[in-house]
Design an enzyme around this catalytic site. Structure first.
Site, short mmCIF file in Angstrom:
data_model
loop_
_atom_site.label_atom_id
_atom_site.label_comp_id
_atom_site.label_asym_id
_atom_site.label_seq_id
_atom_site.Cartn_x
_atom_site.Cartn_y
_atom_site.Cartn_z
N HIS A 29 0.84 -1.21 0.00
CA HIS A 29 0.00 0.00 0.00
C HIS A 29 0.87 1.25 0.00
CE1 HIS A 29 -3.67 2.34 1.40
NE2 HIS A 29 -2.68 3.18 1.68
N GLU A 30 1.88 1.27 0.89
CA GLU A 30 2.71 2.47 1.01
C GLU A 30 3.61 2.65 -0.21
OE1 GLU A 30 1.67 4.47 3.10
OE2 GLU A 30 0.59 3.09 4.40
#
Ligand code: CO
Length: 157
Positions: free
Chosen positions: A132-133
């Site tokens: 996600h990051e």
């Protein structure tokens, strides 16, 4: 440390590609500290620099108070295996959560705040957070990856 303003979906900066860090200096350490303070103030479990308007390849992850905090500079996925569909949210997309397909295992290389090379291996929630990051650094928000079939199934039930 200082609180920074969060950027929200619709802000074009969230769709831009972040630049690699060429030197891990005090400026980067300050950025990490500001990101930690900002993430904590919003009770988030991860934050990428573009979410505070800084197009640099820096992310932090801390899944809960007891967990290790990862501070990753120039993170790169070396390996990923498996897939599972998990519920996901993002500080830049408030009051929403959706199902997204993520690998069950990822191996990431990055620099830490001292500029040393580190390898992080994550499964499940950590694998999800790493992906996600890192997506944020490539201008990708998780809402572009929603598993519509899962969402519809939920609505029917
Ligand atoms: Co996010």
């Amino acid at each position: 440390m200082a609180l920074r303003n969060l950027r929200y979906i619709g802000d074009p900066i969230l769709n831009k590609i972040s630049r690699p860090i060429t030197q891990v200096d005090d400026k980067i350490k300050n950025l990490l500290d500001d990101m930690i303070e900002t993430m904590r103030s919003k009770e988030g479990v991860g934050l990428a620099a573009p979410q505070i308007g800084v197009l640099k390849r820096v992310v932090i992850i801390q899944l809960s108070d007891e967990d290790v905090r990862y501070e990753l500079i120039n993170p790169e996925i070396l390996e990923q295996t498996g897939e599972e569909v998990l519920h996901e949210g993002c500080l830049s997309v408030p009051d929403e959560s959706h199902f997204v397909k993520r690998p069950t295992f990822v191996k990431v290389k990055a620099l830490d705040r001292n500029g040393d090379l580190i390898i992080v291996e994550g499964t499940e929630r950590l694998a999800q957070a790493l992906c996600h990051e890192i997506d944020h650094l490539n201008g990708i928000l998780y809402v572009s990856k929603i598993e519509e079939d899962y969402e519809e199934e939920l609505e029917e039930n």
